[in-house]
Design a protein around this motif. Sequence first.
Motif, mmCIF file in Angstrom:
data_model
loop_
_atom_site.group_PDB
_atom_site.id
_atom_site.type_symbol
_atom_site.label_atom_id
_atom_site.label_comp_id
_atom_site.label_asym_id
_atom_site.label_seq_id
_atom_site.Cartn_x
_atom_site.Cartn_y
_atom_site.Cartn_z
ATOM 1 N N MET A 19 77.822 -47.910 28.722
ATOM 2 C CA MET A 19 76.722 -47.459 29.592
ATOM 3 C C MET A 19 77.236 -46.372 30.545
ATOM 4 O O MET A 19 78.268 -46.526 31.196
ATOM 5 C CB MET A 19 76.172 -48.645 30.386
ATOM 6 N N GLU A 20 76.510 -45.242 30.633
ATOM 7 C CA GLU A 20 76.927 -44.127 31.467
ATOM 8 C C GLU A 20 76.837 -44.508 32.938
ATOM 9 O O GLU A 20 75.880 -45.139 33.380
ATOM 10 C CB GLU A 20 76.023 -42.919 31.198
ATOM 11 N N ASN A 21 77.850 -44.122 33.726
ATOM 12 C CA ASN A 21 77.880 -44.434 35.147
ATOM 13 C C ASN A 21 77.468 -43.187 35.921
ATOM 14 O O ASN A 21 78.198 -42.202 35.971
ATOM 15 C CB ASN A 21 79.287 -44.892 35.554
ATOM 16 N N THR A 22 76.282 -43.202 36.507
ATOM 17 C CA THR A 22 75.731 -42.052 37.221
ATOM 18 C C THR A 22 75.880 -42.257 38.721
ATOM 19 O O THR A 22 75.643 -43.348 39.238
ATOM 20 C CB THR A 22 74.237 -41.888 36.881
ATOM 21 N N LEU A 71 70.521 -51.360 40.593
ATOM 22 C CA LEU A 71 71.008 -50.022 40.257
ATOM 23 C C LEU A 71 72.364 -50.086 39.565
ATOM 24 O O LEU A 71 72.603 -49.421 38.546
ATOM 25 C CB LEU A 71 71.094 -49.159 41.514
ATOM 26 N N GLU A 72 73.250 -50.902 40.120
ATOM 27 C CA GLU A 72 74.586 -50.994 39.535
ATOM 28 C C GLU A 72 74.558 -51.632 38.154
ATOM 29 O O GLU A 72 75.320 -51.252 37.254
ATOM 30 C CB GLU A 72 75.512 -51.761 40.480
ATOM 31 N N ALA A 73 73.632 -52.583 37.957
ATOM 32 C CA ALA A 73 73.520 -53.240 36.646
ATOM 33 C C ALA A 73 73.014 -52.279 35.574
ATOM 34 O O ALA A 73 73.265 -52.488 34.375
ATOM 35 C CB ALA A 73 72.582 -54.447 36.746
ATOM 36 N N THR A 80 74.077 -47.105 37.638
ATOM 37 C CA THR A 80 74.132 -46.180 38.767
ATOM 38 C C THR A 80 75.170 -46.648 39.767
ATOM 39 O O THR A 80 75.110 -47.778 40.252
ATOM 40 C CB THR A 80 72.768 -46.077 39.476
ATOM 41 N N SER A 81 76.136 -45.788 40.049
ATOM 42 C CA SER A 81 77.162 -46.081 41.049
ATOM 43 C C SER A 81 76.686 -45.538 42.397
ATOM 44 O O SER A 81 76.693 -44.325 42.632
ATOM 45 C CB SER A 81 78.489 -45.423 40.665
ATOM 46 N N VAL A 82 76.238 -46.442 43.266
ATOM 47 C CA VAL A 82 75.677 -46.028 44.558
ATOM 48 C C VAL A 82 76.814 -45.592 45.484
ATOM 49 O O VAL A 82 77.705 -46.374 45.808
ATOM 50 C CB VAL A 82 74.862 -47.171 45.190
ATOM 51 N N GLN A 83 76.757 -44.324 45.908
ATOM 52 C CA GLN A 83 77.834 -43.752 46.721
ATOM 53 C C GLN A 83 77.673 -44.049 48.214
ATOM 54 O O GLN A 83 78.657 -44.163 48.939
ATOM 55 C CB GLN A 83 77.870 -42.238 46.511
#
Length: 470
Positions: free
Chosen positions: A1-4, A78-80, A83-86
């Motif tokens: 899964m791509e990490n955005t 989001l993380e699941a 999406t990597s929340v910055q």
Amino acid sequence: MENTLGVLLLSHVGFSFMEDLIGTVTARGVKTCVLSSLPEPRHQVSRPEQLIELADELHVTSEHVLTPEDVDAYIDQLEATGTSVQCCLTVWEGYRHLMASANARLGVPDLDEKQILKLRDKLTLRNRLADVGLTRGRASALTPTTLAERQREGGRYFVKPVSGIASFGTFPLTPETTWSELERLTLEARSDTVYANTFATTAGPFSQSGTDLNNGADSAVSAPSGVGCEVEFLIEDYVPGQEFSFEVVVVDGDPYVVAVHEKCEVTESTGTVLENACVSPPTTLSQEEVAAGIRWTTRALTALDLRWGCFHVEARYASSGWDLIEVNPRVGGSLISPSVAALTGGPGMLDLWLDLLLTASQPGGFLKTLKGLSFGMDGTTPSPNATFFRVFFTGPGTIREVGLNDDLPFQPLLSHVLLKPGDVVEASSREVFLGQVLWRMDLADRDDLLAELLPASMRAIEIMYETESG
């Protein structure tokens, strides 16, 4: 899964500068993830549709106020899904503690959640700074007893909510001020869907140990038990002088003053204070007085141990020196951020706050930019620009026509007309925004231009109301 990579934006009832925030995040090539509380009924269909057109992700909760559980659940979601929340960012002061909690979870340097809650307690803040000699005024909980005592004393005092926003319920004490007036303001605050949660002090998510002002029958104004939020008022020594605000970014304990705004028109009335117009840099201060203000602001932030973040520090200056109005752990409202962008010729306060959050672990490049934009400790600014903006408020009525006046000395850089024909404005003790207009000019020419612009700008937005028939 791509990490955005993504940024979490917290929206109150669908608004809170969302267009500006989304644009600021998108410009950095980062995914925008908006978590909003439920909009008011008239916006529950249209506003989410507008936001989903702008944001990459949107989740709207079922209640009008976000909770810590809402924020944690959305980050988990989001993380699941990759999406990597910055970082987390909000301009809504009632959610600033949620932003701090989220950033702590994400490992992003920010104020502690407890610090936010203490800053929002204006009663404790005033007395804390008085204890260390950074304000000459003191504050007390407003009760029937303290109200009567201050009125008998005959001095100058100011009334405001212990926690509040939008200048609601802020006004000078007069002999005519009554306890029933405070009770009316309390009921109005509690019934306001948009603003009610910002006035909470000893109840709900803003509960603070050691700050219970409701003791016995002679307690501060508060909501009846079991009804949502508590609303409490304080009464403080009146702070004399001209009003200013310092727009500050603090990086690892070092404050940088990016702009100083002078509130060149302030209207104090029963129930509220309206800040009508601002100019930056100030017109009535010498370089030495600005430098003294920067030193005073730095000492206040240091005394409060505020080591990270963006601050809108409101102050007054008189012959006796600088004194405190409020320390807000956020960007200033209205056109403060665009005014800073016009002043610097580059980033506004929203840009700087977001960049601080995104680079806080390695702020080297950001610090170089920030230092190049900021006032020197000697009170000088590196910018060749000056800005002036005017904010327009409206009273109750049905709007028939409203728009920008094209007959002005020179055209504004930016204008917002926030209401439209057919809108109905209800009577309220908080400010109701009609619109706002911003001008930029060369600093060298500012004084001459302002002499014409100040009076002309009062008609920059024209409005007509429907009249009652019969």
